[in-house]
Design a protein around this motif. Structure first.
Motif, short mmCIF file in Angstrom:
data_model
loop_
_atom_site.label_atom_id
_atom_site.label_comp_id
_atom_site.label_asym_id
_atom_site.label_seq_id
_atom_site.Cartn_x
_atom_site.Cartn_y
_atom_site.Cartn_z
N GLY A 97 -3.16 6.64 -9.52
CA GLY A 97 -2.18 5.63 -9.87
C GLY A 97 -2.76 4.24 -9.96
O GLY A 97 -3.16 3.75 -11.03
N ARG A 98 -2.87 3.59 -8.80
CA ARG A 98 -3.28 2.19 -8.81
C ARG A 98 -4.67 2.00 -9.40
O ARG A 98 -4.96 0.94 -9.97
CB ARG A 98 -3.18 1.63 -7.39
CG ARG A 98 -1.72 1.48 -6.94
CD ARG A 98 -1.63 1.27 -5.46
NE ARG A 98 -2.11 2.45 -4.75
CZ ARG A 98 -2.35 2.51 -3.45
NH1 ARG A 98 -2.18 1.42 -2.72
NH2 ARG A 98 -2.77 3.62 -2.88
N ALA A 99 -5.52 3.03 -9.28
CA ALA A 99 -6.86 2.88 -9.87
C ALA A 99 -6.77 2.72 -11.38
O ALA A 99 -7.67 2.15 -12.00
CB ALA A 99 -7.73 4.06 -9.50
N LYS A 112 -12.48 -1.32 -9.42
CA LYS A 112 -11.90 -0.39 -8.44
C LYS A 112 -10.63 -0.92 -7.79
O LYS A 112 -10.53 -2.10 -7.47
CB LYS A 112 -12.92 -0.12 -7.35
CG LYS A 112 -13.76 1.09 -7.65
CD LYS A 112 -14.26 1.67 -6.36
CE LYS A 112 -14.72 3.07 -6.50
NZ LYS A 112 -15.34 3.53 -5.26
N CYS A 113 -9.69 -0.01 -7.57
CA CYS A 113 -8.51 -0.35 -6.77
C CYS A 113 -8.91 -0.24 -5.31
O CYS A 113 -9.47 0.77 -4.88
CB CYS A 113 -7.38 0.64 -7.05
SG CYS A 113 -6.08 0.57 -5.80
N VAL A 114 -8.62 -1.29 -4.53
CA VAL A 114 -9.03 -1.27 -3.13
C VAL A 114 -7.87 -0.96 -2.19
O VAL A 114 -8.04 -0.93 -0.97
CB VAL A 114 -9.67 -2.62 -2.72
CG1 VAL A 114 -10.90 -2.90 -3.54
CG2 VAL A 114 -8.67 -3.76 -2.84
N GLY A 115 -6.66 -0.78 -2.75
CA GLY A 115 -5.52 -0.48 -1.88
C GLY A 115 -4.97 -1.71 -1.17
O GLY A 115 -4.37 -1.60 -0.10
N CYS A 116 -5.15 -2.89 -1.78
CA CYS A 116 -4.64 -4.11 -1.14
C CYS A 116 -3.13 -4.22 -1.29
O CYS A 116 -2.46 -4.89 -0.50
CB CYS A 116 -5.31 -5.34 -1.73
SG CYS A 116 -4.88 -5.62 -3.47
N ASP A 117 -2.57 -3.59 -2.31
CA ASP A 117 -1.14 -3.58 -2.61
C ASP A 117 -0.57 -4.95 -3.00
O ASP A 117 0.64 -5.08 -3.22
CB ASP A 117 -0.31 -2.98 -1.45
CG ASP A 117 -0.38 -1.44 -1.46
OD1 ASP A 117 -0.57 -0.87 -2.54
OD2 ASP A 117 -0.27 -0.84 -0.38
N GLN A 118 -1.42 -5.96 -3.09
CA GLN A 118 -0.92 -7.32 -3.36
C GLN A 118 -0.23 -7.46 -4.72
O GLN A 118 0.85 -8.00 -4.82
CB GLN A 118 -2.09 -8.32 -3.34
CG GLN A 118 -2.47 -8.81 -1.98
CD GLN A 118 -3.56 -9.88 -2.07
OE1 GLN A 118 -3.56 -10.75 -2.94
NE2 GLN A 118 -4.50 -9.81 -1.16
N GLY A 119 -0.91 -6.97 -5.76
CA GLY A 119 -0.37 -7.19 -7.11
C GLY A 119 0.62 -6.13 -7.52
O GLY A 119 1.48 -6.36 -8.37
N CYS A 120 0.53 -4.93 -6.92
CA CYS A 120 1.39 -3.83 -7.37
C CYS A 120 2.59 -3.67 -6.44
O CYS A 120 3.67 -4.16 -6.74
CB CYS A 120 0.57 -2.55 -7.50
SG CYS A 120 -0.40 -2.14 -6.05
N PHE A 121 2.40 -3.02 -5.29
CA PHE A 121 3.57 -2.73 -4.46
C PHE A 121 4.25 -4.02 -3.96
O PHE A 121 5.48 -4.13 -3.99
CB PHE A 121 3.19 -1.84 -3.27
CG PHE A 121 4.39 -1.41 -2.48
CD1 PHE A 121 5.21 -0.39 -2.94
CD2 PHE A 121 4.73 -2.06 -1.30
CE1 PHE A 121 6.34 -0.02 -2.22
CE2 PHE A 121 5.85 -1.68 -0.58
CZ PHE A 121 6.66 -0.66 -1.04
N SER A 145 1.54 -5.96 -11.31
CA SER A 145 0.25 -6.16 -11.96
C SER A 145 -0.82 -5.70 -10.98
O SER A 145 -0.54 -4.88 -10.10
CB SER A 145 0.08 -7.63 -12.36
OG SER A 145 -1.07 -7.77 -13.17
N CYS A 146 -2.02 -6.24 -11.12
CA CYS A 146 -3.09 -5.88 -10.19
C CYS A 146 -3.91 -7.14 -9.91
O CYS A 146 -4.20 -7.91 -10.82
CB CYS A 146 -3.98 -4.81 -10.80
SG CYS A 146 -5.51 -4.55 -9.86
N VAL A 147 -4.29 -7.31 -8.66
CA VAL A 147 -5.11 -8.47 -8.29
C VAL A 147 -6.35 -8.54 -9.17
O VAL A 147 -6.70 -9.61 -9.68
CB VAL A 147 -5.56 -8.34 -6.81
CG1 VAL A 147 -6.63 -9.37 -6.48
CG2 VAL A 147 -4.39 -8.48 -5.88
N PHE A 148 -7.00 -7.38 -9.37
CA PHE A 148 -8.29 -7.39 -10.06
C PHE A 148 -8.15 -7.19 -11.57
O PHE A 148 -9.14 -7.21 -12.28
CB PHE A 148 -9.20 -6.30 -9.48
CG PHE A 148 -9.54 -6.57 -8.04
CD1 PHE A 148 -10.47 -7.55 -7.72
CD2 PHE A 148 -8.90 -5.90 -7.01
CE1 PHE A 148 -10.77 -7.84 -6.41
CE2 PHE A 148 -9.20 -6.19 -5.69
CZ PHE A 148 -10.13 -7.16 -5.39
S1 SF4 Z 1 -3.24 -4.87 -6.57
FE1 SF4 Z 1 -4.74 -3.71 -7.76
S2 SF4 Z 1 -6.42 -3.37 -6.31
FE2 SF4 Z 1 -4.65 -3.96 -5.09
S3 SF4 Z 1 -3.70 -1.98 -4.58
FE3 SF4 Z 1 -2.67 -2.71 -6.40
S4 SF4 Z 1 -3.77 -1.74 -8.07
FE4 SF4 Z 1 -5.08 -1.59 -6.27
#
Ligand code: SF4
Ligand SMILES: Cc1cc2nc3c(=O)[nH]c(=O)nc-3n(C[C@H](O)[C@H](O)[C@H](O)COP(=O)(O)O)c2cc1C
Length: 641
Positions: A314-316, A337-346, A358-361
């Motif tokens: 998913g997040r990757a 790489k998705c690092v599982g920070c959850d900042q931009g997504c969850f 969205s995604c941080v990266f």
């Molecule tokens: S913000 Fe991006 S890097 Fe962080 S958990 Fe969500 S998808 Fe992964």
């Protein structure tokens, strides 16, 4: 071929997939108001389908008006079919296969009137759901079937019945949630009746040839709730009722169990694969593993070892829509790489102020059209001061657009605060992500000068067309008596490894950084007290990471004092005021973790203004914030220059 197992063909029912990678359903909030499909949602899926995955699942899609929300697409009425047809067609045109997730949240919907099997809310929720009346249960069964028919009519290749994550079907199946007295409650057979009726009705509606997947939570993680053995048995029943594949997730949106639904960096990579393997041992249909599978090598191993038939990544694929293409082309090292920070997504999903995830990266997630890179017709020499995340993102984007960025970093390592944050327990992947940003800049051909501080003289020598000040921040030292004593250190020095507090350590500040320092030091055998002025700690952390950090702190016996103010630091104690009373906390060391402030850039700004060189300030150099703000500002600015 590298990752040969991952990129071998697979089948679900009659549907042939070009590889074993599935994009799982992820709520995006990208739909148009009223639950209609938007261009943004289409662009988001097209990017991932083009990225080479085997199957694209469209997020929780409401099957009945009682679950409707402005934040989710809908298919409870024929009026939604035209938009869904466009979406399915766009995925097909991009070379992908599509799946639509059929969803009713039951008591987990944002509606004022929520329905469920029984009038029992999740723990900590005050709103009581309304128990579905007997005739309404059949109406819900029909609604799943009708929505599945519409998905098929719209051109989707498959549907996924969402029977996990504590949603309506699970609210019937679970002994911890279903207290009905009729034939839908009580015994196992009765509790299975509703979800199995839904599956049979969906099968009836779409015919024998159309693939139906089902998502489950392998373990419910509620007291007295569904166990892995229960879910193995239910999976067998579901197979008999017409399900073609089982997507094995975990968790419910209640208490700490929610962390398994969207597992943060704190949970190990592939933490849920064993549960998928267990479900696989109980059925004869394909099983999909999911949860922090963020690396093609890990994914390939899961398939190679027969632990699952497919992997949902998913997040990757939010972090890098080209995940599959890059892995397939032997460029796995270039995957963001998705690092599982959850900042931009969850965190974005649950924050009503954030319009879409969205995604941080990868700030282009959700902005696929707006953020498509345009090459510049007026290439510029851009000097960037600072090799933290903001500066690196700006440098890479500028270079890709045809500019000539020169990035100067005064230290001998790139990544700034992001790299430092990676020193905290369980956050090695964050440090690696920071270093990867540096590697990406080098690969892109950005001119990087390490150990180089930007000064007026250097600006004169380089003579840039524009300058970006991304010089970051520095820890705040509060004006407290004794703060300059030799046993007082700041949080960054601890994380950098240049200060080594030992024994009884009092940490002033219970935000993310203070708590991560607490974790680091308590794991080294020290005795930790955290002093926080506000009425709660970790106010700057998203809920999933907060659950994990708090579990770790409680587990290690860290003492947390909230509503407490540090009044003075003495030789071997800290004076703290709480509820109008003074307390003396014994302390061999004191760590200051009260936040950061932007570094002083006045000299540079004065010089740039005098020299009439256009300049921009981004990231923590504006104001210390999260990595997300820094990277997104770099991305935004570099598209405007
Ligand atoms: S913000 Fe991006 S890097 Fe962080 S958990 Fe969500 S998808 Fe992964
Ligand atoms: C923002 C967000 C929204 C999600 N929404 C859904 C959803 O609509 N349906 C669902 O079954 N799972 C949902 N999930 C869970 C994902 O499908 C997936 O199981 C989870 O992110 C773990 O996989 P990953 O580590 O590969 O991301 C969501 C996850 C995220 C990050």
């Amino acid at each position: 071929m590298e990752f040969a197992h991952l990129f071998s063909k697979g089948t679900i029912g009659n549907m042939e997939l070009k590889n074993r990678v599935i994009l799982p359903a992820m709520g995006t909030k990208m739909n148009a108001p009223g639950g209609y499909v938007s261009e943004r949602l289409i662009d988001y899926h097209v990017a991932r389908a083009k990225g080479g995955n085997g199957l694209n699942t469209v997020e929780v899609t409401t099957i009945h008006p009682t679950a409707a929300s402005d934040d989710a697409p809908a298919l409870y009425d024929d009026k939604f079919i035209p938009g869904m047809t466009q979406l399915a067609q766009a995925i097909r045109d991009a070379g992908g296969k599509s799946c639509l997730q059929l969803w009713h949240g039951g008591k987990v919907t944002p509606n004022l009137i929520q329905v469920s099997s029984s009038p029992v809310p999740f723990e900590g929720v005050t709103h009581i759901p309304r128990e579905l009346e007997h005739h309404e249960v059949s109406e819900m069964v029909q609604a799943y079937a009708d929505a599945a028919s519409r998905a098929k009519k719209a051109g989707f290749d498959s549907v996924e019945f969402h029977a996990g994550h504590g949603y309506l079907p699970q609210q019937f199946l679970s002994p911890a949630m279903n207290f009905r007295q009729d034939e839908y409650g009580g015994s196992w057979e009765n509790r299975c009746r509703f979800p199995l009726a839904c599956i049979r009705a969906i099968r009836e509606a779409v015919g024998s040839e159309f693939p139906i997947l089902m998502r489950i939570s392998a373990i419910e993680d509620l007291p007295g709730g569904l166990t892995l053995e229960d879910m193995k048995l239910f999976s067998k029943h579901a197979e008999e009722a017409g399900i073609d594949a089982i997507n094995v997730s975990r968790g419910v949106p209640s208490g700490a169990a929610i962390k398994y639904e969207v597992p943060p960096i704190d949970l190990p990579v592939g933490f849920n694969v064993d549960n998928a393997a267990q479900i696989k041992s109980a059925v004869n249909i394909p099983v999909i593993a999911v949860g922090r599978i963020n690396d093609p090598a890990v994914a390939d191993r899961i398939i190679a070892e027969g632990l699952a038939d497919f992997v949902a990544i998913g997040r990757a694929q939010l972090a890098d829509p080209e995940f599959c293409n890059k892995a397939l082309a032997g460029r796995a090292d270039t995957i963001v790489k998705c690092v599982g920070c959850d900042q931009g997504c969850f965190d974005g999903f649950v924050n009503p102020k954030v319009p879409f995830i969205s995604c941080v990266f990868n700030p282009a997630t959700g902005r696929e059209s707006e953020y498509e890179l345009q090459r510049t017709s007026t290439p510029k020499k851009v000097l960037i001061a600072g090799g933290g995340p903001a500066g690196l993102e700006a440098a890479v984007t500028l270079k890709r657009r045809g500019h000539s960025p020169i990035l100067c970093e005064k230290n001998d390592i790139l990544g700034g605060q992001l790299y430092i944050a990676g020193a905290a327990p369980r956050k090695e992947e964050m440090a690696a992500a920071a270093l990867n940003m540096g590697e990406a800049a080098k690969r892109e051909g950005v001119e990087i000068r390490m150990n180089t501080e930007v000064t007026p003289e250097l600006i004169q020598e380089i003579s840039p067309d524009e300058v970006i000040l991304a010089i970051g921040s520095t820890p705040i030292i509060p004006p407290v008596e004794g703060v300059l004593n030799s046993h007082v250190v700041n949080s960054h020095a601890v994380l950098w490894g240049t200060a080594h507090p030992e024994g009884r350590v009092v940490i002033i500040g219970g935000g993310l950084v203070g708590l991560e320092v607490a974790e680091l030091l308590v794991e080294r055998g020290n005795q930790i007290t955290v002093v926080e002025m506000q009425d709660d700690v970790a106010n700057d952390l998203g809920i999933l990471r907060k659950i994990c950090v708090m579990e770790s702190l409680y587990g290690h016996g860290v003492k947390l004092m909230t509503n407490s103010k540090c009044m003075a630091i003495q030789k071997d104690s800290v004076m703290v005021e709480k509820d109008g009373e003074l307390h003396s906390l014994p302390a061999d060391y004191v760590v200051i973790a009260v936040g950061s402030r932007a570094l002083n850039k006045q000299t540079l700004q004065d010089f740039l203004e005098e020299s009439a060189i256009p300049y921009h300030v981004i990231g923590d150099a504006v104001q210390a914030r999260r990595a997300l703000n820094a990277i997104w500002e770099g991305a935004e600015l570099a598209r405007r220059i």
